[in-house]
Every structure is written in C-alpha cells, then in structure tokens.
Design a protein around this motif. Sequence first.
Motif, PDB file in Angstrom:
ATOM      1  N   VAL A 119       0.917  -1.259   0.097  1.00 12.61           N
ATOM      2  CA  VAL A 119      -0.094  -0.158  -0.028  1.00 12.61           C
ATOM      3  C   VAL A 119       0.857   1.188  -0.061  1.00 12.61           C
ATOM      4  O   VAL A 119       0.684   2.160  -0.811  1.00 12.61           O
ATOM      5  CB  VAL A 119      -0.915  -0.015   1.310  1.00 12.61           C
ATOM      6  CG1 VAL A 119      -1.422   1.459   1.368  1.00 12.61           C
ATOM      7  CG2 VAL A 119      -2.045  -1.100   0.999  1.00 12.61           C
ATOM      8  N   ASN A 120       1.810   1.308   0.885  1.00  6.63           N
ATOM      9  CA  ASN A 120       2.581   2.270   0.928  1.00  6.63           C
ATOM     10  C   ASN A 120       3.556   2.745  -0.284  1.00  6.63           C
ATOM     11  O   ASN A 120       3.892   3.626  -0.836  1.00  6.63           O
ATOM     12  CB  ASN A 120       3.783   2.336   2.394  1.00  6.63           C
ATOM     13  CG  ASN A 120       2.881   2.434   3.541  1.00  6.63           C
ATOM     14  OD1 ASN A 120       1.920   3.241   3.400  1.00  6.63           O
ATOM     15  ND2 ASN A 120       3.317   1.956   4.542  1.00  6.63           N
ATOM     16  N   ALA A 121       3.950   1.804  -0.990  1.00  7.66           N
ATOM     17  CA  ALA A 121       4.957   1.786  -2.165  1.00  7.66           C
ATOM     18  C   ALA A 121       3.920   2.316  -3.213  1.00  7.66           C
ATOM     19  O   ALA A 121       4.417   2.849  -4.214  1.00  7.66           O
ATOM     20  CB  ALA A 121       5.243   0.460  -2.501  1.00  7.66           C
ATOM     21  N   ALA A 122       2.640   1.816  -3.356  1.00  8.87           N
ATOM     22  CA  ALA A 122       1.664   2.301  -4.264  1.00  8.87           C
ATOM     23  C   ALA A 122       1.474   3.694  -4.044  1.00  8.87           C
ATOM     24  O   ALA A 122       1.225   4.508  -5.150  1.00  8.87           O
ATOM     25  CB  ALA A 122       0.275   1.405  -4.004  1.00  8.87           C
ATOM     26  N   LYS A 123       1.323   4.185  -2.935  1.00  7.19           N
ATOM     27  CA  LYS A 123       1.155   5.661  -2.786  1.00  7.19           C
ATOM     28  C   LYS A 123       2.456   6.461  -3.445  1.00  7.19           C
ATOM     29  O   LYS A 123       2.350   7.516  -3.855  1.00  7.19           O
ATOM     30  CB  LYS A 123       1.119   5.724  -1.190  1.00  7.19           C
ATOM     31  CG  LYS A 123      -0.125   5.708  -0.400  1.00  7.19           C
ATOM     32  CD  LYS A 123      -0.099   5.527   0.992  1.00  7.19           C
ATOM     33  CE  LYS A 123      -1.573   5.237   1.604  1.00  7.19           C
ATOM     34  NZ  LYS A 123      -1.505   5.593   3.040  1.00  7.19           N
ATOM     35  N   ARG A 124       3.581   5.917  -3.324  1.00  8.48           N
ATOM     36  CA  ARG A 124       4.981   6.704  -3.708  1.00  8.48           C
ATOM     37  C   ARG A 124       5.089   6.462  -5.074  1.00  8.48           C
ATOM     38  O   ARG A 124       5.991   6.675  -5.853  1.00  8.48           O
ATOM     39  CB  ARG A 124       5.964   6.191  -2.809  1.00  8.48           C
ATOM     40  CG  ARG A 124       6.178   6.269  -1.484  1.00  8.48           C
ATOM     41  CD  ARG A 124       7.475   5.952  -0.882  1.00  8.48           C
ATOM     42  NE  ARG A 124       7.810   4.500  -1.222  1.00  8.48           N
ATOM     43  CZ  ARG A 124       7.664   3.505  -0.262  1.00  8.48           C
ATOM     44  NH1 ARG A 124       6.982   3.763   0.844  1.00  8.48           N
ATOM     45  NH2 ARG A 124       8.080   2.262  -0.616  1.00  8.48           N
ATOM     46  N   GLY A 133      11.616  -1.100   5.302  1.00 11.66           N
ATOM     47  CA  GLY A 133      11.778  -0.691   6.595  1.00 11.66           C
ATOM     48  C   GLY A 133      10.666  -0.259   7.367  1.00 11.66           C
ATOM     49  O   GLY A 133       9.645  -0.188   7.094  1.00 11.66           O
ATOM     50  N   PRO A 134      11.173   0.342   8.527  1.00 15.35           N
ATOM     51  CA  PRO A 134      10.053   0.863   9.663  1.00 15.35           C
ATOM     52  C   PRO A 134       8.956   1.675   8.949  1.00 15.35           C
ATOM     53  O   PRO A 134       7.777   1.505   9.199  1.00 15.35           O
ATOM     54  CB  PRO A 134      10.633   1.328  10.749  1.00 15.35           C
ATOM     55  CG  PRO A 134      11.958   0.887  10.545  1.00 15.35           C
ATOM     56  CD  PRO A 134      12.288   0.838   9.276  1.00 15.35           C
ATOM     57  N   ASP A 135       9.600   2.685   8.267  1.00 14.22           N
ATOM     58  CA  ASP A 135       8.627   3.540   7.448  1.00 14.22           C
ATOM     59  C   ASP A 135       7.495   3.027   6.424  1.00 14.22           C
ATOM     60  O   ASP A 135       6.352   3.356   6.265  1.00 14.22           O
ATOM     61  CB  ASP A 135       9.170   4.976   6.857  1.00 14.22           C
ATOM     62  CG  ASP A 135       9.980   5.679   7.714  1.00 14.22           C
ATOM     63  OD1 ASP A 135       9.388   5.510   8.934  1.00 14.22           O
ATOM     64  OD2 ASP A 135      10.898   6.630   7.392  1.00 14.22           O
ATOM     65  N   ASP A 136       8.231   2.087   5.883  1.00 13.87           N
ATOM     66  CA  ASP A 136       7.338   1.202   4.675  1.00 13.87           C
ATOM     67  C   ASP A 136       6.353   0.420   5.485  1.00 13.87           C
ATOM     68  O   ASP A 136       5.411  -0.136   5.096  1.00 13.87           O
ATOM     69  CB  ASP A 136       8.343   0.411   3.917  1.00 13.87           C
ATOM     70  CG  ASP A 136       9.364   1.211   3.230  1.00 13.87           C
ATOM     71  OD1 ASP A 136       8.962   2.027   2.771  1.00 13.87           O
ATOM     72  OD2 ASP A 136      10.489   0.486   3.151  1.00 13.87           O
ATOM     73  N   ARG A 137       6.688   0.096   6.691  1.00 12.61           N
ATOM     74  CA  ARG A 137       5.627  -0.650   7.627  1.00 12.61           C
ATOM     75  C   ARG A 137       4.550   0.142   8.420  1.00 12.61           C
ATOM     76  O   ARG A 137       3.866  -0.476   9.278  1.00 12.61           O
ATOM     77  CB  ARG A 137       6.402  -1.826   8.125  1.00 12.61           C
ATOM     78  CG  ARG A 137       6.956  -2.734   7.479  1.00 12.61           C
ATOM     79  CD  ARG A 137       7.892  -3.838   8.189  1.00 12.61           C
ATOM     80  NE  ARG A 137       9.264  -3.484   8.723  1.00 12.61           N
ATOM     81  CZ  ARG A 137       9.683  -3.162   9.856  1.00 12.61           C
ATOM     82  NH1 ARG A 137       8.877  -3.084  10.734  1.00 12.61           N
ATOM     83  NH2 ARG A 137      10.930  -2.742   9.959  1.00 12.61           N
ATOM     84  N   ARG A 138       4.583   1.356   8.327  1.00 11.59           N
ATOM     85  CA  ARG A 138       3.429   2.021   9.069  1.00 11.59           C
ATOM     86  C   ARG A 138       2.148   2.206   8.155  1.00 11.59           C
ATOM     87  O   ARG A 138       2.356   2.727   7.069  1.00 11.59           O
ATOM     88  CB  ARG A 138       4.433   3.466   9.277  1.00 11.59           C
ATOM     89  CG  ARG A 138       3.457   4.388  10.196  1.00 11.59           C
ATOM     90  CD  ARG A 138       4.306   5.461  10.862  1.00 11.59           C
ATOM     91  NE  ARG A 138       5.393   5.121  11.414  1.00 11.59           N
ATOM     92  CZ  ARG A 138       4.967   4.720  12.811  1.00 11.59           C
ATOM     93  NH1 ARG A 138       4.053   4.629  13.460  1.00 11.59           N
ATOM     94  NH2 ARG A 138       6.324   4.509  13.480  1.00 11.59           N
ATOM     95  N   LEU A 139       1.420   1.747   8.804  1.00 11.32           N
ATOM     96  CA  LEU A 139       0.061   1.906   8.090  1.00 11.32           C
ATOM     97  C   LEU A 139      -0.711   3.161   8.380  1.00 11.32           C
ATOM     98  O   LEU A 139      -1.220   3.678   7.204  1.00 11.32           O
ATOM     99  CB  LEU A 139      -1.061   0.916   8.800  1.00 11.32           C
ATOM    100  CG  LEU A 139      -2.523   0.726   8.130  1.00 11.32           C
ATOM    101  CD1 LEU A 139      -2.440   0.296   6.751  1.00 11.32           C
ATOM    102  CD2 LEU A 139      -3.067  -0.321   9.017  1.00 11.32           C
TER     103      LEU A 139
END
Length: 412
Positions: A119-124, A133-139
């Motif tokens: 989800v976070n990669a899609a946003k970027r 990493g920790p930021d990638d795993r923050r919902l």
Amino acid sequence: MDGQPTAEVRAQIKDIPIYRASLERGHFPLLDKPEIARGFPDNWMTPALATALENGDAEFVLSTGTHHARMQIIRPPYFLLRSYYQLWSEHPDIAHTWQEGCRRVSLTTVLATEHVARVNAAKRGTAPDPSPGPDDRRLDPRTSYVNLRLDPARWERDEVLRMLGEIDAARQAHPRGWYHLDCSGYHLAHLLLKIGRWGLWDAFPPPASIIHAYEYTPVNVRRFLAQHFACPVIDLFGSTELGYLYSGDRRGRYRPHLDKMSIELLPVAPGSEIYQLIVTSIRNPYMPLVRYRSGDCVRTEGGVPDPERIVRFCGREKELLATAHGPVAQGDLDDRMGAASPRIFLHQLRTGGDGPARLAYTTFDGAPLSDTERTALADGVRDLTGRDCRPEHHDHLPIGASGKYAWLATGA
C-alpha cells in the motif's frame, strides 16, 4: 427468524446485480464465497461503485484466508482499520489506551506486513521493497507492523532484537511510556519464548493493553499470555470482508459489535450445537453482504441459536472433522488439549491413512509430555472423535503459507 433482509437492507442493495434475482423472487438464499466470486466484479458493479473505484473511495483487496481460498472483495480504504479503531476506542477494558493516544504495534502474519508495504509503495508509485523498513511498514501515524518472517518459530536473535527496538520506540513516543500491542496469539507466544530463551526480558517493555485477533487462539496460548501480562488481553473476532463483529472482555465473555449488521446461527449439521455464522451487513457500502455464510463456527450458552449468547468462536466450517458422533470443531479438540496439559503449545491432528490418528504437538518448555499426560491426551481424543490417537512430540510444526496454523490434516 428466517434471516430475510429488512426494507433498509433491500433499499441499499436494489441496484446490485448479484441480488437482482433474489429481489424479484422476494427471497434471499445463503450467499457463499463461490457465488461472490462468480462474475466478479461485474456482479457487484453499480454506477456508484464505478465512481468510487475511479476516485479512490473504494479499492480491491484479498481476504486473508487461513486454509481456504482467498477471496477478492471491494471495500473502502482502511475499512478494517476503522472497524478495529472503533472497537478499541469503545471497549470498556482498553478504551483508556486509545484515549491516551497509544501507538499500536502489530505483531502478526508476514502477509499483513507485506500488504502494508505494498500500500505504501503504491502511494509513492514505486515497487515494494523486499525488506521493508519501519517507514514502509507504517499503516498510519498510529499503527506499524514489525514481523518480516513467515514462520515465527524461525525468528533469529537479531530479528527479535529489531522488533523489540521498534516496540520500544513506540513506547518512548508516549509521555507515559504506554503502547498497545496488536497480535496473533501464536506470534506473541513465539516472541515470549524467544525472549525467554535469549534472556531479553529487559529489552521488552510491557504493553498497556493487548488485542489478539487474526486467527483462533488456543486455550493454552491464552493461558500462557495471561501468565506473562498484567494488562487486559482482549480477543477480537472479525474478517477482512466484514470488519470486527465481537470482542471478548477480561473474563472471556463476548460482546457483540453489530453496527449495520444482523446475525443468524444455523446448525452445521442436523442436531449439532455447533453453529455456522450467517451475516447480513451493510457496513461496507460498496459490497453489502446479505445472508453471507462467513465460514466461521460458534458455540453458544445452552446450545441455543442465539447470537447474543455466543461463548466460543470454535473454528472454520471447512475444517470440521466428521465423526460418528457428529462434527468436531477446532475448539473441541483444543479443549481436550488444554485439559490434558497446559504445556502443549502447537498441535495438529493428522487423520490420513489407516490405523490410529497421529497428534503432533510442541510444548512451551520443549520437553515431551509425561506418560500420564500422553494417556490423558489420547483418551480425550478417542472420547471426542471415536478414533485411537498416538501423540507425537515435535520440536517444530510448520506454519501454513498464509502465516497461520492448521489444526487438522486429513491427507495421507
């Protein structure tokens, strides 16, 4: 009550193709997962849904199957998270940790962590990092995921230290040193065993509240967790497609959370006191489910089909074991395990082939059961299933591809 939808529900679903024939007939049969998937997504498509998908108000996701096929569904973004937050914020035993702004650390299946990273990669607009990493795993600003391995029994010391460091960072972010721990009961038990093995208790700050969800948590695992924590340890029941429906309290009683929902209980077999959960829900406006067979099984106080009297969520309907005495659920075998010995951690009943069933198990302390415990276990399984059983101690039992454990293996 026959479970037919109310006028409010009918108005909500009047334009959805999958319900067109039922609306015309005036009768709604049970809705099963294969029917949901047949013709998907056209069988759900309305002008409103098409617009919601186009502007990002709705999204496609997969259900988190345990040992059944994963199902594609449509829902609002953060649908399950909002359901979780609402329940956490209203629960009488743990609402104070929500109100105090505690960070939520999630220790559960690696599939859940990977979903957040995607989800976070899609946003970027980038590809997901294979080692997020920790930021990638923050919902969201409040919730982060820490597990990066399929099998928690295989966690190594450096992985555990990393997770403990991330947990401590969540604690330090709170003025009172509080955080909320969200977990699979199995994963938290594995973490406690690793911490004990390597003497890392000083690196593990105790949480202010705990919720375990995601899958069935055995009696002995609940007992093991309760021995290690002074804070409330709360059980949640729900699913990707429905949100959360029930929560336990500190004494193990279940409270319904059925906003925009209704429940029917139907016996899984004639005369059985194991009931299948049938849900009608308009909580998800883009995919309302009418008389949906969730696949979950429950037991009730007095064995009556009353959703207000559920005392046990006892497993999945597809994983029931047929016996001469009627179907046996995961929770039924689990009760026999807990009665035979509190030292049993993981277990799997293997019934394939001729001869006695085999009951593979691990223990919290790593030692095999005593002869007395083995006899009690074999007798309990025979009484429950009508089959002879040979308990087998293992150092490790494999986890499923979904990151969840199977209690029953029926293949040869």
